[in-house]
Design a protein around this motif. Structure first.
Motif, mmCIF file in Angstrom:
data_model
loop_
_atom_site.group_PDB
_atom_site.id
_atom_site.type_symbol
_atom_site.label_atom_id
_atom_site.label_comp_id
_atom_site.label_asym_id
_atom_site.label_seq_id
_atom_site.Cartn_x
_atom_site.Cartn_y
_atom_site.Cartn_z
ATOM 1 N N ARG A 296 69.237 -17.022 21.262
ATOM 2 C CA ARG A 296 68.165 -16.359 22.209
ATOM 3 C C ARG A 296 69.010 -15.486 23.286
ATOM 4 N NH1 ARG A 296 64.866 -20.972 21.343
ATOM 5 N NH2 ARG A 296 66.349 -22.338 22.705
ATOM 6 N N GLU A 297 70.058 -16.215 23.958
ATOM 7 C CA GLU A 297 70.779 -15.414 25.013
ATOM 8 C C GLU A 297 71.564 -14.151 24.200
ATOM 9 O OE1 GLU A 297 73.500 -18.280 26.284
ATOM 10 O OE2 GLU A 297 71.975 -19.367 27.483
ATOM 11 N N GLU A 298 71.856 -14.320 23.093
ATOM 12 C CA GLU A 298 72.634 -13.269 22.495
ATOM 13 C C GLU A 298 71.385 -11.903 22.132
ATOM 14 O OE1 GLU A 298 75.927 -12.325 22.165
ATOM 15 O OE2 GLU A 298 75.891 -14.063 23.579
ATOM 16 N N ILE A 299 70.254 -12.345 21.635
ATOM 17 C CA ILE A 299 69.168 -11.552 21.223
ATOM 18 C C ILE A 299 68.820 -10.796 22.301
ATOM 19 C CG2 ILE A 299 66.838 -11.318 20.283
ATOM 20 C CD1 ILE A 299 68.006 -13.461 18.188
ATOM 21 N N GLU A 347 67.961 -5.219 3.592
ATOM 22 C CA GLU A 347 68.946 -4.187 3.904
ATOM 23 C C GLU A 347 70.235 -5.225 4.476
ATOM 24 O OE1 GLU A 347 68.571 -0.722 5.951
ATOM 25 O OE2 GLU A 347 66.471 -0.375 5.081
ATOM 26 N N TYR A 348 69.929 -6.495 4.912
ATOM 27 C CA TYR A 348 70.919 -7.363 5.478
ATOM 28 C C TYR A 348 71.292 -8.588 4.737
ATOM 29 C CZ TYR A 348 71.087 -3.933 9.055
ATOM 30 O OH TYR A 348 70.925 -2.790 9.848
ATOM 31 N N GLY A 349 70.380 -9.059 3.764
ATOM 32 C CA GLY A 349 70.422 -10.188 3.181
ATOM 33 C C GLY A 349 70.241 -11.333 3.896
ATOM 34 N N ILE A 350 69.261 -11.279 4.606
ATOM 35 C CA ILE A 350 68.996 -12.390 5.786
ATOM 36 C C ILE A 350 67.217 -12.593 5.451
ATOM 37 C CG2 ILE A 350 68.828 -13.233 8.166
ATOM 38 C CD1 ILE A 350 71.074 -11.235 9.058
ATOM 39 N N THR A 372 76.504 -17.876 11.137
ATOM 40 C CA THR A 372 75.166 -17.416 10.739
ATOM 41 C C THR A 372 74.589 -16.834 11.755
ATOM 42 O OG1 THR A 372 74.169 -19.749 10.788
ATOM 43 C CG2 THR A 372 75.138 -19.031 8.720
ATOM 44 N N ILE A 373 74.525 -17.568 12.905
ATOM 45 C CA ILE A 373 73.844 -17.038 13.915
ATOM 46 C C ILE A 373 74.352 -15.457 14.477
ATOM 47 C CG2 ILE A 373 73.272 -17.247 16.641
ATOM 48 C CD1 ILE A 373 71.775 -19.166 14.748
ATOM 49 N N GLU A 374 75.716 -15.475 14.356
ATOM 50 C CA GLU A 374 76.142 -14.176 14.714
ATOM 51 C C GLU A 374 75.759 -13.185 13.892
ATOM 52 O OE1 GLU A 374 77.761 -13.339 17.405
ATOM 53 O OE2 GLU A 374 78.815 -14.961 18.058
ATOM 54 N N ARG A 375 75.944 -13.414 12.567
ATOM 55 C CA ARG A 375 75.111 -12.504 11.564
ATOM 56 C C ARG A 375 73.941 -11.999 11.756
ATOM 57 N NH1 ARG A 375 75.509 -13.155 4.882
ATOM 58 N NH2 ARG A 375 74.400 -11.543 4.220
ATOM 59 N N LEU A 376 72.883 -13.030 12.231
ATOM 60 C CA LEU A 376 71.478 -12.742 12.459
ATOM 61 C C LEU A 376 71.405 -11.475 13.630
ATOM 62 C CD1 LEU A 376 68.395 -12.962 12.076
ATOM 63 C CD2 LEU A 376 68.426 -15.116 13.436
ATOM 64 N N VAL A 377 72.206 -11.942 14.809
ATOM 65 C CA VAL A 377 72.269 -11.233 16.191
ATOM 66 C C VAL A 377 72.836 -9.869 15.836
ATOM 67 C CG1 VAL A 377 73.128 -11.180 18.436
ATOM 68 C CG2 VAL A 377 72.323 -13.271 17.571
ATOM 69 N N ALA A 378 73.710 -9.772 14.927
ATOM 70 C CA ALA A 378 74.321 -8.408 14.694
ATOM 71 C C ALA A 378 73.552 -7.380 13.929
ATOM 72 C CB ALA A 378 75.713 -8.468 13.927
ATOM 73 N N ALA A 379 72.746 -8.076 13.024
ATOM 74 C CA ALA A 379 71.524 -7.567 12.189
ATOM 75 C C ALA A 379 70.358 -6.912 13.151
ATOM 76 C CB ALA A 379 71.268 -8.301 10.945
ATOM 77 N N LEU A 380 70.087 -7.820 13.929
ATOM 78 C CA LEU A 380 69.180 -7.296 14.851
ATOM 79 C C LEU A 380 69.154 -6.177 15.821
ATOM 80 C CD1 LEU A 380 67.494 -10.758 15.629
ATOM 81 C CD2 LEU A 380 66.554 -9.161 14.232
ATOM 82 N N ALA A 381 70.670 -6.160 16.230
ATOM 83 C CA ALA A 381 71.078 -4.962 17.077
ATOM 84 C C ALA A 381 71.284 -3.921 16.245
ATOM 85 C CB ALA A 381 72.594 -5.448 17.655
ATOM 86 N N GLU A 382 71.644 -3.811 15.151
ATOM 87 C CA GLU A 382 71.869 -2.798 14.266
ATOM 88 C C GLU A 382 70.252 -2.291 13.894
ATOM 89 O OE1 GLU A 382 73.929 -1.400 10.270
ATOM 90 O OE2 GLU A 382 74.944 -2.910 11.633
#
Length: 483
Positions: A296-299, A347-350, A372-382
């Protein structure tokens, strides 16, 4: 039942003995421990197929348990602090339907929020009960349905003193909880039973600092999706009951709809998952809460998204919030939740749990990690960087209060005719329309079709929501009551 050892797994023990005894099967299933279907055995594994067996005396019978299944259910009741627990292999759908079928018959009233899972309304069609809907609050910014307020349930109970039961979501798909304890006390004071749909609340029984479980609040029955957050196999579930319910009658009701060929793969998964939760649940869900909070904090640092949490709590329609839920509002970046859902997968395999027209939900479990959390956060940022656009003109709410004109059963079995969606305005719907997931009907049998609802259906369809429930699989026509 405090003497019960939660380390025990009686169904698993019995199945292991069955394997060791090298039984020669002349019963069903016909794959005969996998030998009759080598391709399936190669895919699932020899050990899996060797214990996909039929009921027999050493392995007990789910419809009338007297030995190992009975012991496993007693252990589950002990772990969940319930008077009784029933293993369900037809999904939590069957548990929800059994709760309603066990408490209501034709013509009886039941108080429930309209944002219930479709299984609850299916049960009303089966038994002929009359719904008394309490419209949930709606968050103006997020557009999502909230919980039932105590005041609204009190008004419904006062206006319908003959209602047999009150059904409560604990929590909603988005993680929002009503004041279940106060609602339970209110319902019991009116001599009404309390049923809890806890499809997304298994962890309430074992985590710390989470909303209270139905059984701890004194509810009479609870449908618990062990497979969603408890670690068992898909389609395995529990039906919990309190002291006010007759377990024999509940079992008979379950057997009306549950298979007589209970899967031992599902039953064993319930047995093992229950033991894991009872022994390690606190640590498991402490990790989940921590991961969800970090996400939540990262998103929220990305900007444009809003991963909401306990700040929504107001003591009323958002009495409490499940902090394991990662619900994220997406409309401020100009994308519907279902669009973000599709981009994440394609596009991100999530693969996340669901996207609706304004939000996404990612299920966090003990199987997740910081990676796995970092991968989700990075995908949302992109996704925000690549796809964000002006949000003006987007549909801004998920919930539309229904106009109920006929009971679901009467409408479902009425004479019907097929009309185009636009031509259905003003008619009474005779079937369901819903986005799945989450499986909450946009329209249910007996409800008036309005222009606003039609606009919502067409918008959801255009955005890519998976719509279902209609006879016409193209969702271009609707069955309506032919009056």
């Amino acid at each position: 039942m405090n003497h019960l050892s939660q380390q025990k797994t009686p169904i698993l023990t019995a199945l292991n003995k069955y394997r060791m005894d090298r039984i020669v099967p002349f019963d069903v299933p016909g794959h005969k421990q996998g030998r009759g279907n080598p391709r399936l055995t190669q895919f699932l594994g020899e050990q899996c197929l060797s214990v996909d067996v039929n009921s027999m005396k050493p392995l007990d019978n789910l419809c009338h348990p007297v030995s190992v299944i009975k012991e496993a259910e007693e252990l589950a009741a002990d772990a969940f602090r319930a008077a009784n627990a029933f293993f369900i292999v037809n999904g939590t759908t069957a548990a929800v339907q059994s709760m309603i079928l066990a408490t209501c018959k034709r013509g009886d009233k039941i108080i429930l929020p309209r944002n219930v899972h479709i299984s609850a309304i299916h049960a009303l069609i089966l038994c002929g009960a009359q719904p008394v809907y309490v419209n949930p609050g709606v968050n103006a910014r997020l557009g999502i349905p909230l919980g039932m307020t105590l005041e609204d349930v009190k008004a419904a109970a006062s206006q319908n003193p003959d209602a047999k039961a009150v059904l409560v979501n604990n929590p909603t798909y988005y993680g929002i909880c009503s004041d279940l304890k106060s609602i339970t006390e209110l319902a019991h004071s009116h001599n009404m039973l309390v049923l809890a749909d806890e499809a997304h609340g298994t962890h309430f029984y074992f985590g710390e600092g989470l909303p209270p479980s139905a059984m701890s609040c004194g509810a009479d029955m609870a449908a618990v999706s062990m497979h969603k957050t408890g670690g068992s196999l898909t389609q395995s579930s529990l039906l919990l009951t309190g002291k006010r319910m007759n377990p024999g009658c509940v079992r008979q009701t379950i057997n009306l709809t549950q298979t007589t060929s209970g899967s031992y793969l599902l039953l064993t998964s319930l047995d093992i998952a229950r033991s894991n939760l009872a022994l390690d649940g606190k640590a498991m869900f402490r990790k989940v809460v921590s991961l969800a909070q970090y996400a939540r904090e990262e998103i929220n640092k990305i900007g444009g998204y809003y991963a909401f949490s306990t700040e929504l709590c107001d003591g009323k329609a958002v009495y409490d919030f499940d902090t394991t839920k990662l619900s994220v509002f997406t409309r401020d970046i100009g994308l519907a939740g279902i669009e973000v859902y599709d981009i994440l997968r394609d596009e991100y395999g999530i693969q996340i749990e669901f996207g609706d027209i304004g939000n996404i939900l990612a299920i966090i479990s003990p199987g997740d990690s910081e990676f796995t959390i970092e991968r989700l956060v990075a995908a949302l940022a992109e996704i925000k960087r690549r796809y964000a656009k002006d949000p003006s003109g987007m549909f801004d709410h998920e919930y539309i209060s229904p106009q109920v004109e006929m009971t679901p059963q009467n409408a479902f079995y009425a004479e019907k005719k097929m009309v185009s969606i636009r031509a259905g305005a003003g008619c009474l719907c005779a079937e369901f329309v819903m986005c799945y997931p989450p499986g909450i009907p946009i329209l249910a049998p007996g409800e008036r079709i309005t222009e606003e609802i039609i606009d919502y259906i067409l918008y959801a369809k255009a955005k890519g929501c998976f719509l279902s429930g209609t006879e016409d699989i193209t969702i271009e026509n609707l069955k309506v009551v032919d009056v």
